[in-house]
Design a protein around this motif. Structure first.
Motif, short mmCIF file in Angstrom:
data_model
loop_
_atom_site.label_atom_id
_atom_site.label_comp_id
_atom_site.label_asym_id
_atom_site.label_seq_id
_atom_site.Cartn_x
_atom_site.Cartn_y
_atom_site.Cartn_z
N VAL A 94 -7.92 -4.65 0.30
CA VAL A 94 -6.83 -5.63 0.39
C VAL A 94 -7.25 -6.79 1.29
O VAL A 94 -7.08 -7.96 0.96
CB VAL A 94 -5.54 -4.96 0.95
CG1 VAL A 94 -4.49 -6.02 1.31
CG2 VAL A 94 -4.98 -3.97 -0.07
N GLN A 98 0.86 -1.20 0.00
CA GLN A 98 0.00 0.00 0.00
C GLN A 98 0.89 1.23 0.00
O GLN A 98 1.92 1.26 0.65
CB GLN A 98 -0.90 -0.01 1.24
CG GLN A 98 -2.00 -1.05 1.13
CD GLN A 98 -2.91 -1.07 2.34
OE1 GLN A 98 -3.04 -2.07 3.01
NE2 GLN A 98 -3.55 0.07 2.61
N PHE A 136 -3.07 0.51 -3.78
CA PHE A 136 -2.33 -0.71 -3.44
C PHE A 136 -2.03 -1.45 -4.73
O PHE A 136 -2.65 -1.21 -5.77
CB PHE A 136 -3.12 -1.61 -2.46
CG PHE A 136 -4.37 -2.25 -3.03
CD1 PHE A 136 -4.29 -3.38 -3.84
CD2 PHE A 136 -5.62 -1.71 -2.74
CE1 PHE A 136 -5.45 -3.97 -4.35
CE2 PHE A 136 -6.77 -2.29 -3.25
CZ PHE A 136 -6.70 -3.42 -4.06
#
Ligand code: TRP
Length: 435
Positions: A393, A357, A367
């Motif tokens: 994520v 990230q 990211f």
């Protein structure tokens, strides 16, 4: 490991044993140590003493008094392993190994430490006032005491149960990282053990200043018993056993028949002075013969010293090889044979794809997923906050490739690798994180 039950307990060496310690700890522990099928480890926790006492003479004297009391009360050093904590250098060494697998957050939750923080807050002073690192680390040292000898049961008062749970947590962390080496201990709480009231009827405790000395001169025992608080009923008036400290102390020493007879004397109006005399005689019958041995040991500390050093050798016969095993497990080892051993047992970790990230110069948060070779597999579009990026994520990690369709609007399809490569990478990562 042996099939016998290992029972271990320690006594902090800051005070002089009193009658409450005798009834609540010394007598039951000495009796338990004679049970077949158990192996007892009993030690003087003088490293723990330093946490709350900075008077060297007091620590030394208390160590002698406690050791002499246990021996006088019938502890057989041939039958049990009786030693002084500071004679076992493996204990502080294990403390460090455990320190490194213990979350600071776990120690933050310890009652004894929190009690000081609360006191400081109430007094309006800095949170860390009077908090040494020793106090904070107390549970780790105690866990090392217990885990060093693979104890199964640790008889303690309720106030110490949290420490046993913490020792279990530390053992589990160590085992998780380095293999099954440490035994998870249980707290042994005996609800039948009498809680002795003190002179004023509250629990007998040094902090209430209401104790009866265990092995003081017999004249002192008599005087202290005479000062037990009673009500003002006159001789001849029936007396209640309920809530009577005098009666409860008597019961802790007497047989059932003796106790019944004493209760009857109460009902028939025994004078308090006579009741106290009976209590004195009953205690003296049990304690008197022990007192002689106690006084002898106090006069010849070299005898106690010799017994403790012999106990330390016995304890170290267990601790030294076991610590070697634990050091080995954690990687503190000779540089020769062990490198090969590890290569055989464990294949080198396979490199995995990973998420990164970052923030771009446009101020937005991104990211990307890169393969072990650094190739970009997946590229996100920009997010307002790192939290939003992190949530996506997290979903990709926990759900794997099946999360992709729902997240397509957040991804830069132009900058990402072909779908099959992305699927494969996410699947591998997902499997690895699940394992
Ligand atoms: N903390 C215990 C107490 O104050 C003493 C102690 C130190 C102990 N190490 C121990 C008790 C290990 C049992 C096991 O009472």
């Amino acid at each position: 490991m042996t099939s016998t039950l290992r029972v271990l307990t320690g006594i902090t060496t800051t005070g002089t044993p009193h009658l409450g310690n005798y009834v609540g700890a010394i007598r039951p522990t000495v009796r338990a140590s004679r049970q077949p099928g158990t192996q007892s480890f009993l030690f003087l926790a003088d490293y723990h003493a330093l946490i709350k006492c900075d008077d060297p003479a007091r620590v030394q004297r208390s160590t002698l008094e406690i050791a002499a009391s246990w021996l006088a009360a019938g502890l057989d050093p041939e039958q049990v392993t009786f030693y002084r904590q500071s004679d076992i250098p493996e204990i502080p060494e294990l403390t460090w190994l455990l320190t490194c697998v213990t979350g600071k957050g776990l120690l933050n939750r310890a009652h004894a430490y929190k009690a000081v923080l609360d006191k400081n807050a109430a007094a309006g002073v800095d949170a860390d006032t009077d908090v040494t690192a020793g106090l904070f680390m107390y549970p780790v040292l105690m866990a090392a005491d217990i885990l060093m000898f693979n104890a199964n049961v640790v008889p303690v008062g309720r106030d110490q149960v949290q420490h046993i749970e913490m020792a279990r947590d530390m053992a589990a962390s160590f085992n998780h990282l380095y293999g099954e080496h440490l035994t998870l201990p249980e707290a042994g709480i005996d609800d039948n053990v009498a809680l002795l009231p003190g002179l004023d009827g509250r629990k007998m405790s040094k902090s209430y200043d209401n104790v009866i000395a265990l092995f003081g001169p017999s004249e002192q025992l008599r005087r202290q018993i005479l000062s037990i608080v009673t009500d003002s009923r006159a001789p001849g008036e029936p007396k209640s056993t309920e809530g009577s400290a005098l009666f409860q102390i008597y019961r802790a020493f007497a047989s059932n028949e003796e106790t019944a007879a004493f209760a009857q004397a109460f009902a028939q109006g025994i004078a308090w002075g006579d009741a106290k005399q009976q209590l004195f005689e009953r205690i003296e019958r049990e304690i008197g013969p022990m007192r002689e041995r106690y006084q002898h040991l106090m006069a010849y500390p070299e005898e106690v010293e010799r017994l403790l050093l012999a106990g330390a050798s016995k304890a170290r016969a267990v601790a030294t090889p076991f610590l070697r095993e634990l050091r080995q497990a954690a990687g503190l080892r000779p540089l020769t044979a062990q490198l090969a051993a590890r290569a055989e047992n464990k294949p080198a970790k396979q490199e995995l794809p990973s998420f990164k990230q970052y923030r771009e110069s446009d101020g937005r948060f991104y990211f990307k997923l890169t393969g072990p070779d650094g190739a970009v597999l997946l590229q996100s579009l920009g997010f307002e906050s790192p939290r939003e990026a992190g949530q996506i994520v997290k979903r990709l990690q926990t759900e794997g490739p099946q999360a992709l369709p729902a997240l397509a609007t957040h991804l830069d399809s132009g900058a990402s690798a072909p779908a099959q490569a992305v699927d494969e990478a996410l699947t591998r990562l997902h499997e690895a994180l699940k394992a």
